[in-house]
Write an enzyme that holds these catalytic residues in place. Structure first.
Site, mmCIF file in Angstrom:
data_model
loop_
_atom_site.group_PDB
_atom_site.id
_atom_site.type_symbol
_atom_site.label_atom_id
_atom_site.label_comp_id
_atom_site.label_asym_id
_atom_site.label_seq_id
_atom_site.Cartn_x
_atom_site.Cartn_y
_atom_site.Cartn_z
ATOM 1 C CB CYS A 190 1.365 -1.873 -5.737
ATOM 2 S SG CYS A 190 0.748 -1.897 -7.324
ATOM 3 C CB CYS A 219 -5.153 -0.981 -9.527
ATOM 4 S SG CYS A 219 -5.026 -2.605 -9.754
ATOM 5 C CG HIS A 226 -6.830 2.312 2.269
ATOM 6 N ND1 HIS A 226 -5.692 2.161 1.757
ATOM 7 C CD2 HIS A 226 -7.558 1.143 2.228
ATOM 8 C CE1 HIS A 226 -5.631 0.885 1.028
ATOM 9 N NE2 HIS A 226 -6.835 0.425 1.351
ATOM 10 C CG HIS A 233 -1.695 -1.317 1.205
ATOM 11 N ND1 HIS A 233 -1.492 -2.228 2.387
ATOM 12 C CD2 HIS A 233 -2.835 -1.718 0.614
ATOM 13 C CE1 HIS A 233 -2.271 -3.316 2.319
ATOM 14 N NE2 HIS A 233 -2.964 -2.839 1.258
ATOM 15 C CD GLU A 245 -3.751 3.466 -2.802
ATOM 16 O OE1 GLU A 245 -3.786 3.868 -4.067
ATOM 17 O OE2 GLU A 245 -4.200 2.106 -2.853
#
Length: 340
Positions: free
Chosen positions: A106, A204, A134, A84, A136
């Protein structure tokens, strides 16, 4: 879609494709496994490497230790950052703690980080569409905290204020619902007509493909079972997408044992998919569970082909145990210990 009209009374399963592991998750999980093989246990991981209970438990059995804060890692050890992503301050914490690091972020998340840095350098106000808290979102926000403000859905748009409406850009968390994100973008554009879009889609490819497959099966499946953990943003979005696509019910389960047989009452067609952090073994267990209850026919609902792969973190090509020992030695004033 051709072949999706069932005969009366025929029980069947519509199995989404693609589903399960995306390239970023596959890379991150393999990175932990390779680090354990290469350096031996323990390997510390800051936050869950990916949001899946089974994956985390499996890696723990192999010697991974998951921590919430970098300060929990004893000096001289190796810490891996999850898929993340993390804020720059976390890298600084690791350096202060004399830790060797492996960055398993990622690459698609890294792309969003780089966009945030670039737009902040150009003095844009950055509207980050995502869910508060979150990992990310926390990591991306940390790249340019003075320029980024979070927009958690269309309902947040009214309170957004910017310095210059002609210098505003939107970015997004990579695992959101495509439809909800574009609804938020639409509301932002109504308020800021000169809003700039990122040069490429932030959501994504795997998130989009999995949502597309669920949309295709949603109108046919009275019930959709999404395999995934409750802290997985992309898995939760699949449940929402299934319902919006027409499925009567959709549920999120970690394991087949969590399925309630009452959900099958009056159901001829069950849709099955899995979030981007879910190993295929968990889907196979769900299919077996359904087969034992008469849902033996499985039809593939194919929305896209996926062939993307990512190389492993470059840090795995170095001797990180030696690097960690050197960092500790530098602080204590002793020379690094070498093997005879």
């Amino acid at each position: 879609m051709e072949g999706m009209t069932p005969s009366p009374g025929r029980r069947r399963v519509l199995l989404a494709a693609p589903r399960g592991y995306c390239a970023g998750v596959d890379r991150a999980v393999i990175a932990v496994e390779k680090a354990l093989e290469q350096y031996g246990a323990p390997i510390y991981v800051r936050h869950e490497i990916v949001h899946n209970k089974y994956v985390v438990q499996t890696l723990e059995k192999k010697g991974a230790i998951f921590v919430e804060q970098t300060e929990e890692v004893p000096e001289g050890n190796i810490v891996m950052f999850s898929a993340h992503g993390v804020a720059p301050t976390v890298h600084e914490e690791a350096e202060r703690g004399r830790l060797a690091t492996i960055d398993a972020t990622c690459p698609l998340v890294t792309k969003v980080h780089k966009e945030a840095i670039r737009y902040a350098k150009d003095d844009f106000d950055i509207l980050l569409i995502g869910h508060e808290g979150h990992e990310e979102v926390i990591g991306t926000s940390g790249e340019a905290p003075d320029h980024i403000q979070l927009v958690d859905g269309p309902g947040d748009v009214a309170k957004v204020e910017v310095r210059d409406p002609s210098r505003v850009v939107w970015l997004s968390q990579t695992t959101l619902s495509v439809d909800e994100t574009m609804e938020t973008v639409g509301a932002l554009k109504d308020k800021f007509p000169l809003l700039v879009s990122p040069p490429s889609d932030d959501i994504c490819y795997a998130t989009q493909n999995r949502q597309l497959a669920v949309k295709q099966m949603g109108a046919e499946a009275e019930l959709v079972i999404v395999v995934g953990s409750r802290n997985s943003s992309n898995s939760k979005r699949l449940v929402e997408v299934a319902k919006l696509a027409g499925s009567r019910e959709a549920y999120l389960v970690d394991f087949a044992a969590e399925i309630d047989e009452a959900w099958l009452e009056g159901v001829e067609t069950v849709g099955v998919t899995s979030g981007a952090s879910v190993p295929e073994i968990l889907v196979e267990e769900v299919l077996e569970w359904l087969s034992q209850r008469g849902y033996e026919d499985v039809e593939l609902v194919k929305a896209a082909e996926e062939s993307i792969t990512f190389s492993l973190p470059k840090e795995l090509r170095r001797d990180l145990r030696a690097e960690a020992a050197t960092l500790v030695a530098e602080r204590t004033g002793r020379g690094a210990v070498t093997e005879a």
